[in-house]
Design an enzyme around this catalytic site. Structure first.
Site, PDB file in Angstrom:
ATOM      1  N   LYS A  29      61.938  14.636  36.894  1.00  0.00           N
ATOM      2  CA  LYS A  29      62.578  13.933  38.071  1.00  0.00           C
ATOM      3  C   LYS A  29      63.864  14.060  37.940  1.00  0.00           C
ATOM      4  O   LYS A  29      64.608  13.683  39.014  1.00  0.00           O
ATOM      5  CB  LYS A  29      61.942  12.541  38.087  1.00  0.00           C
ATOM      6  CG  LYS A  29      60.457  12.202  38.224  1.00  0.00           C
ATOM      7  CD  LYS A  29      60.116  10.839  38.522  1.00  0.00           C
ATOM      8  CE  LYS A  29      58.700  10.903  38.831  1.00  0.00           C
ATOM      9  NZ  LYS A  29      57.872  11.265  37.620  1.00  0.00           N
TER      10      LYS A  29
HETATM   11  C1  LIG Z   1      56.590  11.784  38.415  1.00  0.00           C
HETATM   12  C2  LIG Z   1      55.681  12.577  37.474  1.00  0.00           C
HETATM   13  C3  LIG Z   1      54.710  13.331  37.992  1.00  0.00           C
HETATM   14  C4  LIG Z   1      54.131  13.192  39.190  1.00  0.00           C
HETATM   15  O1  LIG Z   1      54.891  14.083  40.348  1.00  0.00           O
HETATM   16  P1  LIG Z   1      54.668  13.681  41.698  1.00  0.00           P
HETATM   17  O2  LIG Z   1      55.858  14.400  42.505  1.00  0.00           O
HETATM   18  O3  LIG Z   1      54.869  12.177  41.810  1.00  0.00           O
HETATM   19  O4  LIG Z   1      53.483  14.416  42.221  1.00  0.00           O
HETATM   20  C5  LIG Z   1      54.080  14.326  36.741  1.00  0.00           C
HETATM   21  N1  LIG Z   1      54.490  14.257  35.717  1.00  0.00           N
HETATM   22  C6  LIG Z   1      55.574  13.500  35.165  1.00  0.00           C
HETATM   23  C7  LIG Z   1      55.780  13.504  33.803  1.00  0.00           C
HETATM   24  C8  LIG Z   1      56.167  12.737  35.869  1.00  0.00           C
HETATM   25  O5  LIG Z   1      57.276  11.942  35.855  1.00  0.00           O
END
Ligand SMILES: *Cc1c(COP(=O)(O)O)cnc(C)c1O
Length: 435
Positions: A107
């Protein structure tokens, strides 16, 4: 470029309005009205280009109408000052490591890009007036958003988290930063935190006084830049002599922001064969692919907890992109769902076989490659977090200690500063009105 709402009841917004608002006034999600194609020639020598150069071409196609070139270049370069390496693990199975950003979570890219874009727009329109970003977190989002926005002028971030319910490392990642980041320690659950944020956005008096916005993957500026990952993954595959048209991306999915950005990237001309949406036991999308019926449920806790989502917010965007046709969606995306036992087994067996250590989220993607690849296909699983972020879980699975990278360890030991809050809107409002 204009952005329309997936609910089609709000008027179209400019990029700036869409970024500042997050959600459209009719509660729909913003989508770009036009998805421009990137010229074919770009893909001919993509293997020779750097991550920053590729990301700039993509960002310019998305946002070039609305931001001047030098600002956009600066935002891209500041966002992507780390590598996103593609590693061969075995045979036709590769892993794209998205976790080399400052908080070791994927993220980071979306959060950093959004922070800079929001800072840019706000300084143009409201010099001197601050924007307040409210974010509720069960751990990962809060750390990525807090670090992404750290030091960005004109933007203050308020992270609400449930007291005692996030891991110690994660807590350090947003409670020790100071500057424009405030951590609010709520004596309640994650759902309470989320309800407080929602309550604040609905409160008329608060919104008249403060400029409030959110930073989750419903925001166009947070979810779209995630497509850089896929373009760069394709570029590295091409450089290794692989045919991008045979690439299958397996995407560990929760709210589906990451996968949705890739689907838009494909519309822009990115060569790729297909996608696999990897779910833990929260299998709403998987069930939708099977039945054509979308039925959201309460989320179930799993060891891949960043994917514990019972009503994925970006589903509305996927439906919109494929005109509501399940069959068309299924041509591009297949689904898998795995239990905690299967996730654990994958981490253990891949580690024993190859020495490569997956985290619980990435493991869902890798297992999908093990089970779903057809002959001739090249599989790339996205590894969305560093395994040390889930240290205890992963150590129990492999029976060995997991080293904590220096970047993560650096967060430990700072001084924790929080504002304590009871989980009522009255308390939260009092805090906000006092800013
Ligand atoms: C947020 C997150 C996801 C999921 O991502 P999305 O875009 O919400 O589908 C998967 N793995 C990790 C480690 C995350 O922090």
């Amino acid at each position: 470029m204009k952005y329309y709402s997936t609910n089609r009841q709000a008027r179209e917004a400019t990029l700036q309005e869409a970024v500042v608002r997050g959600l459209a006034p009719d509660r729909g999600l913003y989508m770009p009205e036009r998805i421009a194609a990137i010229p074919r020639a770009f893909f001919n020598n993509i293997g020779e280009m750097t991550l920053q150069d590729i990301a700039y071409v993509v960002a310019n196609t998305l946002f070039g109408d609305d931001i001047d070139a030098s600002t956009l270049k600066k935002i891209v370069n500041e966002t992507l000052n780390f590598d996103i390496p593609l590693r061969k693990v075995e045979n036709n199975r590769y892993v794209l490591e998205l976790f080399h950003g400052p908080t070791l979570a994927f993220k980071d890219v979306g959060a950093r890009f959004m922070a800079r874009l929001l800072g840019h727009f706000n300084s143009k329109v409201n010099p001197g007036q601050e924007v307040h970003v409210l974010v509720a977190t069960s751990g990962d989002t809060g750390s990525a958003v807090a670090n992404g926005f750290l030091g960005v002028e004109g933007v203050r971030v308020h992270v609400l988290y449930p007291k005692g319910k996030v891991s110690p490392i994660q807590e350090c990642q947003f409670t020790t930063l100071g500057r424009n980041i405030t951590a609010l320690e709520v004596s309640g659950t994650f759902d309470d935190c989320q309800a407080l944020v929602k309550g604040a956005f609905m409160d008329k008096e608060l919104n008249e006084r403060l400029k409030l916005t959110s930073a989750n993957s419903i925001n166009i500026a947070r979810f779209l830049p995630q497509m850089f990952y896929y373009f760069y993954g394709v570029a590295q595959a091409a450089k290794m002599g692989l045919d991008p048209h045979k690439v299958v991306f397996a995407v560990p999915s929760g709210n589906f922001g990451n996968l949705t950005s890739a689907l838009i990237g494909k519309r822009m001309g990115m060569p790729v064969k297909r996608f696999i949406a990897a779910n833990n036991r929260n299998d709403i999308f998987y069930q939708y692919l099977r039945s054509g019926v979308y039925s959201p449920k309460a989320s179930i806790p799993t060891i891949a907890n960043a994917m514990d989502v019972g009503d994925p917010s970006n589903f509305a965007r996927i439906l919109d992109l494929y005109d509501g046709s399940r069959d068309r969606i299924a041509q591009d995306i297949s689904g898998v769902t795995y239990s905690d036992d299967q996730i654990g087994e994958t981490i253990r067996t891949v580690y024993d076989r190859t020495g490569y250590l997956l985290d619980p989220h990435g493991a869902t993607g890798y297992r999908a490659l093990e089970e779903e690849l057809a002959p001739g296909e090249v599989g790339i699983a996205l590894e969305t977090a560093h395994p040390a972020k889930f240290k205890t879980t992963v150590e129990e699975i492999i029976g060995k200690e997991v080293a904590v990278p220096a970047k993560l360890a650096a967060f430990i030991g700072g001084t924790k500063h929080t504002v304590k809050l009871s989980p009522t809107l009255a308390c939260f409002k009092k805090y906000l009105m006092g800013l």
